[in-house]
Scaffold this active site. Structure first.
Site, short mmCIF file in Angstrom:
data_model
loop_
_atom_site.label_atom_id
_atom_site.label_comp_id
_atom_site.label_asym_id
_atom_site.label_seq_id
_atom_site.Cartn_x
_atom_site.Cartn_y
_atom_site.Cartn_z
N PRO A 140 33.71 40.36 44.90
CA PRO A 140 32.68 40.97 44.04
C PRO A 140 32.82 42.48 43.94
CG PRO A 140 31.71 39.91 45.98
CD PRO A 140 33.18 39.84 46.14
N GLU A 141 32.81 42.98 42.72
CA GLU A 141 32.86 44.42 42.51
C GLU A 141 31.48 44.88 42.02
OE1 GLU A 141 36.14 46.56 41.58
OE2 GLU A 141 37.59 44.92 41.61
#
Ligand code: ZN
Length: 270
Positions: A2-3
Protein backbone atom coordinates in the site's frame (compact mmCIF):
# COMPACT_ATOMS: atom_id res chain seq x y z
CA UNK A 1 2.32 -2.80 -1.09
CA UNK A 2 0.00 0.00 0.00
CA UNK A 3 1.22 3.45 -0.95
CA UNK A 4 -0.10 6.88 0.01
CA UNK A 5 -3.31 6.73 -2.08
CA UNK A 6 -4.20 3.30 -0.66
CA UNK A 7 -3.74 4.63 2.86
CA UNK A 8 -5.85 7.70 2.03
CA UNK A 9 -8.55 5.40 0.65
CA UNK A 10 -8.33 3.16 3.70
CA UNK A 11 -8.76 6.12 6.05
CA UNK A 12 -11.72 7.33 3.98
CA UNK A 13 -13.27 3.86 4.26
CA UNK A 14 -12.73 3.62 8.02
CA UNK A 15 -14.09 7.11 8.67
CA UNK A 16 -17.84 6.39 8.38
CA UNK A 17 -17.49 3.34 10.62
CA UNK A 18 -15.32 4.96 13.31
CA UNK A 19 -15.62 8.73 13.37
CA UNK A 20 -17.67 9.96 16.31
CA UNK A 21 -18.15 6.40 17.56
CA UNK A 22 -17.23 4.92 20.92
CA UNK A 23 -14.93 1.90 20.88
CA UNK A 24 -16.48 -0.88 22.94
CA UNK A 25 -13.71 -3.39 22.28
CA UNK A 26 -10.03 -2.97 21.40
CA UNK A 27 -8.20 -6.25 21.27
CA UNK A 28 -4.65 -6.78 20.05
CA UNK A 29 -4.28 -10.48 19.28
CA UNK A 30 -0.50 -10.62 19.44
CA UNK A 31 2.26 -8.65 21.14
CA UNK A 32 4.01 -7.29 18.07
CA UNK A 33 3.92 -6.52 14.38
CA UNK A 34 7.09 -5.00 12.95
CA UNK A 35 7.65 -3.67 16.47
CA UNK A 36 5.82 -4.27 19.74
CA UNK A 37 2.20 -3.16 19.97
CA UNK A 38 1.90 -0.77 22.96
CA UNK A 39 0.96 -2.82 26.01
CA UNK A 40 -1.54 -0.16 27.13
CA UNK A 41 -3.29 0.10 23.75
CA UNK A 42 -6.31 -1.90 24.89
CA UNK A 43 -6.71 0.03 28.12
CA UNK A 44 -6.25 3.51 26.58
CA UNK A 45 -8.48 2.91 23.56
CA UNK A 46 -11.35 0.88 25.04
CA UNK A 47 -14.27 3.15 25.88
CA UNK A 48 -12.77 6.13 24.08
CA UNK A 49 -14.65 7.96 21.36
CA UNK A 50 -12.97 8.41 18.00
CA UNK A 51 -12.95 12.10 17.16
CA UNK A 52 -10.96 12.17 13.96
CA UNK A 53 -9.27 10.03 11.31
CA UNK A 54 -6.48 11.35 9.12
CA UNK A 55 -3.34 10.38 7.24
CA UNK A 56 0.31 11.42 7.45
CA UNK A 57 2.59 9.98 4.72
CA UNK A 58 1.70 6.27 4.65
CA UNK A 59 0.36 6.21 8.21
CA UNK A 60 -3.29 6.25 9.23
CA UNK A 61 -4.17 8.22 12.38
CA UNK A 62 -7.13 7.47 14.66
CA UNK A 63 -7.55 10.18 17.32
CA UNK A 64 -9.71 9.73 20.41
CA UNK A 65 -11.40 12.09 22.86
CA UNK A 66 -8.79 11.09 25.43
CA UNK A 67 -6.07 12.87 23.47
CA UNK A 68 -4.50 9.67 22.17
CA UNK A 69 -3.71 8.90 18.55
CA UNK A 70 -3.43 5.32 17.38
CA UNK A 71 -1.11 5.26 14.37
CA UNK A 72 -1.26 2.35 11.96
CA UNK A 73 1.00 1.42 9.08
CA UNK A 74 -0.05 -1.27 6.61
CA UNK A 75 3.50 -2.42 5.88
CA UNK A 76 3.70 -4.76 2.89
CA UNK A 77 0.46 -6.68 3.24
CA UNK A 78 -1.79 -4.96 5.78
CA UNK A 79 -5.48 -4.33 5.24
CA UNK A 80 -8.53 -3.55 7.33
CA UNK A 81 -11.45 -5.93 7.11
CA UNK A 82 -14.90 -4.56 7.79
CA UNK A 83 -17.49 -6.62 9.66
CA UNK A 84 -15.78 -9.93 8.89
CA UNK A 85 -17.94 -13.01 9.40
CA UNK A 86 -15.10 -14.76 11.23
CA UNK A 87 -11.67 -13.91 12.52
CA UNK A 88 -8.68 -15.27 10.62
CA UNK A 89 -5.17 -16.25 11.58
CA UNK A 90 -3.59 -12.95 10.52
CA UNK A 91 -6.15 -10.66 12.15
CA UNK A 92 -3.90 -8.89 14.65
CA UNK A 93 -6.20 -6.19 16.03
CA UNK A 94 -9.96 -6.18 16.52
CA UNK A 95 -11.99 -3.01 17.10
CA UNK A 96 -15.70 -2.92 17.85
CA UNK A 97 -17.88 0.17 18.03
CA UNK A 98 -21.02 1.04 19.97
CA UNK A 99 -22.95 0.36 16.75
CA UNK A 100 -21.66 -3.22 16.76
CA UNK A 101 -19.45 -2.67 13.75
CA UNK A 102 -16.27 -4.69 13.77
CA UNK A 103 -12.98 -3.69 12.15
CA UNK A 104 -10.03 -6.00 11.93
CA UNK A 105 -6.44 -5.22 11.00
CA UNK A 106 -5.07 -8.14 9.00
CA UNK A 107 -1.38 -8.33 8.12
CA UNK A 108 0.06 -11.73 7.07
CA UNK A 109 3.64 -10.51 6.67
CA UNK A 110 3.58 -8.26 9.75
CA UNK A 111 5.68 -5.45 8.32
CA UNK A 112 3.00 -3.05 9.53
CA UNK A 113 2.91 -1.29 12.88
CA UNK A 114 0.60 0.00 15.60
CA UNK A 115 1.65 2.88 17.83
CA UNK A 116 -0.09 5.07 20.36
CA UNK A 117 1.02 8.64 21.02
CA UNK A 118 -0.40 11.69 22.70
CA UNK A 119 -1.86 14.14 20.18
CA UNK A 120 0.44 16.94 21.40
CA UNK A 121 3.46 14.70 20.80
CA UNK A 122 2.51 13.66 17.28
CA UNK A 123 5.21 15.75 15.57
CA UNK A 124 7.87 14.10 17.72
CA UNK A 125 6.72 10.56 16.88
CA UNK A 126 9.88 8.88 15.47
CA UNK A 127 9.00 8.58 11.76
CA UNK A 128 7.21 11.96 11.69
CA UNK A 129 10.02 13.90 13.37
CA UNK A 130 12.30 13.64 10.32
CA UNK A 131 9.68 13.69 7.58
CA UNK A 132 9.42 16.25 4.79
CA UNK A 133 6.16 17.93 3.75
CA UNK A 134 3.11 16.08 2.46
CA UNK A 135 3.24 15.86 -1.34
CA UNK A 136 -0.36 17.07 -1.65
CA UNK A 137 0.16 20.02 0.68
CA UNK A 138 0.85 23.60 -0.41
CA UNK A 139 4.28 23.58 1.17
CA UNK A 140 5.38 21.03 -1.44
CA UNK A 141 5.95 23.12 -4.57
CA UNK A 142 8.61 23.85 -7.19
CA UNK A 143 10.39 26.41 -5.00
CA UNK A 144 10.65 23.93 -2.15
CA UNK A 145 11.85 21.06 -4.34
CA UNK A 146 14.43 23.25 -6.06
CA UNK A 147 15.75 24.40 -2.66
CA UNK A 148 15.86 20.95 -1.06
CA UNK A 149 17.73 19.41 -4.03
CA UNK A 150 20.22 22.28 -4.38
CA UNK A 151 23.76 20.95 -4.98
CA UNK A 152 22.53 17.36 -4.63
CA UNK A 153 24.31 14.93 -6.94
CA UNK A 154 21.96 12.03 -6.23
CA UNK A 155 19.49 10.97 -8.94
CA UNK A 156 16.14 12.73 -8.71
CA UNK A 157 14.34 9.41 -8.25
CA UNK A 158 16.36 8.67 -5.13
CA UNK A 159 15.77 12.18 -3.77
CA UNK A 160 12.00 11.80 -4.20
CA UNK A 161 11.98 8.47 -2.37
CA UNK A 162 13.86 10.01 0.56
CA UNK A 163 11.12 10.69 3.15
CA UNK A 164 13.12 13.61 4.55
CA UNK A 165 12.56 15.50 1.30
CA UNK A 166 8.90 14.62 0.78
CA UNK A 167 6.71 12.30 2.83
CA UNK A 168 5.04 9.14 1.64
CA UNK A 169 6.15 8.83 -1.98
CA UNK A 170 6.80 5.27 -3.10
CA UNK A 171 8.40 3.68 -6.13
CA UNK A 172 5.30 3.40 -8.34
CA UNK A 173 4.23 7.02 -7.98
CA UNK A 174 7.75 8.36 -8.42
CA UNK A 175 8.16 6.37 -11.67
CA UNK A 176 4.81 7.60 -12.97
CA UNK A 177 5.36 11.23 -11.98
CA UNK A 178 8.84 11.39 -13.53
CA UNK A 179 7.40 9.97 -16.75
CA UNK A 180 4.56 12.48 -16.75
CA UNK A 181 7.03 15.33 -16.20
CA UNK A 182 9.45 14.02 -18.88
CA UNK A 183 12.37 13.82 -16.46
CA UNK A 184 14.85 10.91 -16.54
CA UNK A 185 14.95 9.09 -13.16
CA UNK A 186 18.74 9.14 -13.20
CA UNK A 187 19.04 12.90 -13.70
CA UNK A 188 21.08 14.58 -10.96
CA UNK A 189 18.74 16.44 -8.60
CA UNK A 190 20.85 19.57 -8.30
CA UNK A 191 20.92 20.07 -12.08
CA UNK A 192 17.18 20.25 -12.69
CA UNK A 193 15.72 23.67 -13.48
CA UNK A 194 13.06 25.39 -11.44
CA UNK A 195 10.55 25.21 -14.29
CA UNK A 196 11.06 21.46 -14.62
CA UNK A 197 10.55 21.11 -10.85
CA UNK A 198 7.28 23.02 -11.16
CA UNK A 199 6.21 20.51 -13.77
CA UNK A 200 7.36 17.59 -11.61
CA UNK A 201 5.41 18.79 -8.57
CA UNK A 202 2.30 19.16 -10.72
CA UNK A 203 2.83 15.61 -12.00
CA UNK A 204 3.33 14.16 -8.50
CA UNK A 205 0.12 15.76 -7.24
CA UNK A 206 -1.77 14.63 -10.37
CA UNK A 207 -0.75 10.95 -10.16
CA UNK A 208 -1.55 10.82 -6.45
CA UNK A 209 -4.87 12.58 -6.86
CA UNK A 210 -5.99 10.38 -9.73
CA UNK A 211 -5.13 7.27 -7.70
CA UNK A 212 -6.99 8.63 -4.67
CA UNK A 213 -9.99 9.32 -6.92
CA UNK A 214 -9.82 5.76 -8.27
CA UNK A 215 -9.61 4.44 -4.71
CA UNK A 216 -12.52 6.61 -3.63
CA UNK A 217 -14.72 5.34 -6.42
CA UNK A 218 -13.92 1.76 -5.42
CA UNK A 219 -14.89 2.40 -1.78
CA UNK A 220 -18.51 1.43 -2.20
CA UNK A 221 -17.31 -2.12 -2.89
CA UNK A 222 -15.34 -2.18 0.34
CA UNK A 223 -17.63 -0.68 2.90
CA UNK A 224 -19.96 -3.62 3.23
CA UNK A 225 -19.89 -6.81 5.25
CA UNK A 226 -16.70 -8.75 4.64
CA UNK A 227 -15.27 -5.80 2.73
CA UNK A 228 -11.55 -5.12 2.68
CA UNK A 229 -9.77 -1.82 2.66
CA UNK A 230 -6.36 -1.08 1.30
CA UNK A 231 -6.07 -2.17 -2.30
CA UNK A 232 -7.51 -1.24 -5.66
CA UNK A 233 -6.28 -1.67 -9.21
CA UNK A 234 -4.94 1.16 -11.31
CA UNK A 235 -3.64 1.66 -14.80
CA UNK A 236 -0.03 2.77 -15.00
CA UNK A 237 1.69 4.41 -17.95
CA UNK A 238 5.18 3.01 -17.32
CA UNK A 239 5.17 1.07 -14.06
CA UNK A 240 5.18 -2.68 -14.74
CA UNK A 241 5.09 -2.08 -18.52
CA UNK A 242 8.60 -3.00 -19.61
CA UNK A 243 8.72 -3.59 -23.37
CA UNK A 244 5.31 -2.06 -24.01
CA UNK A 245 5.13 1.14 -26.02
CA UNK A 246 5.15 4.56 -24.42
CA UNK A 247 2.73 7.07 -25.95
CA UNK A 248 5.75 8.50 -27.83
CA UNK A 249 6.24 5.16 -29.59
CA UNK A 250 9.46 4.09 -27.82
CA UNK A 251 9.50 0.99 -25.61
CA UNK A 252 9.23 1.34 -21.85
CA UNK A 253 12.54 0.39 -20.22
CA UNK A 254 13.26 -1.19 -16.85
CA UNK A 255 16.35 -0.79 -14.75
CA UNK A 256 16.93 -2.66 -11.49
CA UNK A 257 18.89 -0.95 -8.76
CA UNK A 258 19.36 -2.53 -5.31
CA UNK A 259 16.33 -4.74 -5.85
CA UNK A 260 14.05 -1.90 -6.90
CA UNK A 261 12.76 -1.54 -10.45
CA UNK A 262 12.67 1.75 -12.27
CA UNK A 263 10.36 1.94 -15.27
CA UNK A 264 10.89 4.82 -17.70
CA UNK A 265 10.96 5.88 -21.32
CA UNK A 266 14.42 6.56 -22.74
CA UNK A 267 13.02 8.84 -25.41
CA UNK A 268 10.61 11.30 -23.81
CA UNK A 269 12.28 11.41 -20.39
CA UNK A 270 15.59 13.21 -20.26
ZN1 ZN B 1 8.12 8.03 -24.27
Amino acid sequence: MPELPEVETTVAGLRPVLEGKRLTLVEPRRADLRRPIPVDLRQRMTGARVVQLSRRAKYGLIETDRGDVMIFHLGMSGRWRIDPAELEKHDHLVLETEENRRLVLNDPRRFGSLDLVRVEELDEFGPFAVMGPEPLGEEFNGTYLKAVTKDRKAPIKQLLLDQRNVAGLGNIYVCEALHMAGIAPSRMGGGISRSRYDKLVTAIKAVLESAIAAGGSSLKDFVQPDGELGYFSKQWLVYGREGELCHCGAPVLRKVDSGRSTFYCGKCQN
